[in-house]
Design an enzyme around this catalytic site. Structure first.
Site, mmCIF file in Angstrom:
data_model
loop_
_atom_site.group_PDB
_atom_site.id
_atom_site.type_symbol
_atom_site.label_atom_id
_atom_site.label_comp_id
_atom_site.label_asym_id
_atom_site.label_seq_id
_atom_site.Cartn_x
_atom_site.Cartn_y
_atom_site.Cartn_z
ATOM 1 N N LYS A 48 25.871 40.757 11.183
ATOM 2 C CA LYS A 48 24.843 41.759 10.977
ATOM 3 C C LYS A 48 23.991 40.945 9.711
ATOM 4 O O LYS A 48 24.824 40.714 8.616
ATOM 5 C CB LYS A 48 25.343 43.203 10.761
ATOM 6 C CG LYS A 48 24.340 44.193 10.520
ATOM 7 C CD LYS A 48 24.638 45.644 10.331
ATOM 8 C CE LYS A 48 23.670 46.575 10.184
ATOM 9 N NZ LYS A 48 24.182 48.163 10.132
ATOM 10 N N SER A 123 22.494 51.655 13.334
ATOM 11 C CA SER A 123 21.485 50.324 12.991
ATOM 12 C C SER A 123 22.104 49.148 13.395
ATOM 13 O O SER A 123 21.564 47.987 13.153
ATOM 14 C CB SER A 123 21.296 50.367 11.364
ATOM 15 O OG SER A 123 22.650 50.386 10.716
ATOM 16 N N SER A 147 26.716 53.547 12.316
ATOM 17 C CA SER A 147 26.091 52.599 12.749
ATOM 18 C C SER A 147 26.689 51.242 13.632
ATOM 19 O O SER A 147 26.190 50.482 14.142
ATOM 20 C CB SER A 147 25.329 51.860 11.697
ATOM 21 O OG SER A 147 24.221 52.349 11.554
HETATM 22 N N1 GLN Z 1 21.838 56.218 11.875
HETATM 23 C C1 GLN Z 1 22.343 56.563 10.702
HETATM 24 C C2 GLN Z 1 21.444 56.464 9.543
HETATM 25 O O1 GLN Z 1 20.279 56.316 10.029
HETATM 26 C C3 GLN Z 1 23.559 55.768 10.268
HETATM 27 C C4 GLN Z 1 23.412 54.337 9.808
HETATM 28 C C5 GLN Z 1 24.420 53.797 9.292
HETATM 29 O O2 GLN Z 1 25.610 53.904 9.662
HETATM 30 N N2 GLN Z 1 24.059 52.648 8.661
HETATM 31 O O3 GLN Z 1 21.503 56.613 8.349
#
Ligand code: GLN
Length: 447
Positions: A48, A123, A147
């Site tokens: 990532k 994400s 995420s």
């Molecule tokens: N979807 C969650 C957020 O927007 C989790 C993001 C993540 O785990 N980096 O914060």
């Protein structure tokens, strides 16, 4: 490389290291021939765009880090390389890991390979799709609130978030430091277990990392006829946003476990409604502090339109960050401001402790908590982008483990309407990854 070429339209990779990967493969071949190959010899991996990989681009999906290159390898990345993994590319992701659909990347959307009109989740959407579409065997993502688990569920693969502090965060771009975990995507439990065992463990560069010994996860994937006590939180199955097909799927899994001699019981968790607000108050607070380092002075983008020191800061940040990131920095700055600190930040810290205590209390009595990973299957592009609250609800079930620091995994559990994958989530007690992975392997085979 052919798969990557064929699947270019999915936009899962922002950079492909074709020549480097071929060169690395040759070297690994020699090592194999000499009997000196590492544990991950030849395993093809993508990273990532939040993980430092020396002399390779690193942008966190953002324009504010345009043209930035890592000066060192993060600890997890170094450990992969030391065991002869082949890093083949860098994954697209939501900007600074903020999002649930990969619609917040400055590199554009990532498409779900099962249905190109649908999101892959976020994400770490690019990481999930890279594994889903066989561009690599394993991908490392980051999981602050879901995420890794949420995109794994949307893409029909495995996604593991280990216990907070199991893997060093050195070389992981910070979002919410007291939540951030490096997570692992794969299709086989054995691969995920092997990579976890390689990248976990103490590290002098991260003062928060656990010094607990790292078990050989890949060698203990058998549950040996053990009968487990599993809890499910009643409120998760009665919550309003949960799709019927996902509810049915969890109930089906529960039935199967019972039929195989395990005990599954419902428990109450009255704090469920407070988890999401706690998560968004604390992570935005931490993000506003963490992201203050991107100021146009030290890294990446500097606005050419500035005419004074102050306007350089303001213009660089205004032009470099995308909307979601700006929104969270503002929200975080607000909850940390002198007059609201007690009402929001301090209060949320206290609620965080209550949520962790209540979760641990359940895990004192049960081996695992089983839950949906997501309230719905993969949604369409644009479906939630105008209503941030409905987007944040995509994290309803994943944030409990994040707020509590507990290890959790999403594993594939069949499909719903439109052949879209459904994920089931299992949460275990601190540092019980060994048991969690063995149980996941067992559950997958029951399917
Ligand atoms: N979807 C969650 C957020 O927007 C989790 C993001 C993540 O785990 N980096 O914060």
């Amino acid at each position: 490389l052919t798969n990557i070429q064929d699947k270019q339209h999915l936009n899962a990779l922002v950079e492909v290291y074709a020549n480097e990967a071929k060169q690395a493969a040759k070297e690994v071949d020699t090592k194999i021939a000499n009997g000196t190959a590492g544990k991950l010899a030849g395993m093809v991996i993508t990273l990532k765009d939040v993980l430092c990989h020396k002399d390779h681009g690193l942008q966190a999906g953002s324009q504010i880090l345009k043209d930035f290159h890592s000066q060192f390898n993060g600890t997890a990345v170094q450990k992969l390389i030391d065991e002869d993994a082949i890093i083949i590319g860098r994954n697209n992701c939501d900007e600074f890991a903020m999002g649930s659909s990969n619609e917040n990347s400055s590199f554009g959307n990532v498409l779900n390979d099962i249905d190109n009109e649908r999101v892959p989740g976020g994400s770490s959407g690019g990481s999930a799709v890279a594994v889903q579409a066989d561009m690599c065997l394993i991908s490392l993502g980051s999981d602050t609130g879901g995420s890794v688990r949420q995109p794994a569920a949307f893409c029909g693969i495995i996604g593991l978030k280990p216990t907070y502090s199991r893997i060093s965060r050195h070389g992981l771009i910070a979002y919410g430091s007291s939540f951030d975990c490096i997570g692992i995507f794969g299709k086989e439990t054995a691969d995920v277990a092997l990579v976890l065992e390689v990248i976990s463990g103490s590290d002098e560069y991260d003062s928060t990392v656990s010094h607990l010994q790292v078990p050989e996860y890949s060698k203990s994937l058998d549950v040996n006829d053990k009968k487990f006590k599993v809890a499910y939180i009643k409120e998760t199955l009665t919550s309003e946003g949960l799709d019927q097909e996902i509810k049915d799927n969890v109930e089906y899994q529960i039935g199967k476990l019972e039929a195989n001699g395990h005990t599954v019981e419902s428990v109450d968790f009255p704090l469920l409604d407070y988890i999401l607000p706690t998560y968004y108050i604390l992570t935005t607070a931490e993000a506003s502090s963490n992201l203050s380092r991107f100021d146009g002075v030290k890294y990446g983008y500097r606005s050419p339109n500035a005419h004074s020191l102050e306007s350089m800061y303001k213009q660089s940040r205004s032009e470099g960050f995308g909307d979601e990131v700006k929104k969270r920095i503002m929200l975080g700055t607000f909850v940390l401001s002198a007059s609201y600190y007690d009402a929001y930040y301090n209060k949320a810290q206290k609620v965080r402790r209550l949520i962790r205590d209540a979760s641990k209390e359940i895990l004192n009595q049960y081996d695992f908590i089983i839950a949906p990973t997501t309230p719905t299957t993969a949604f369409k592009f644009g479906e939630h982008s105008t209503d941030p609250l409905s987007m944040y609800l995509a994290d309803l079930y994943t944030v409990q483990a994040s707020v509590s620091g507990l290890p959790a995994i999403s594993i594939p559990s069949g499909t719903g309407k439109g052949n879209l994958p459904i994920g089931i989530q299992v949460i275990a007690d601190d540092f019980e990854e060994e048991k969690l992975l063995a149980f996941s392997e067992y559950l997958l085979k029951l399917n």
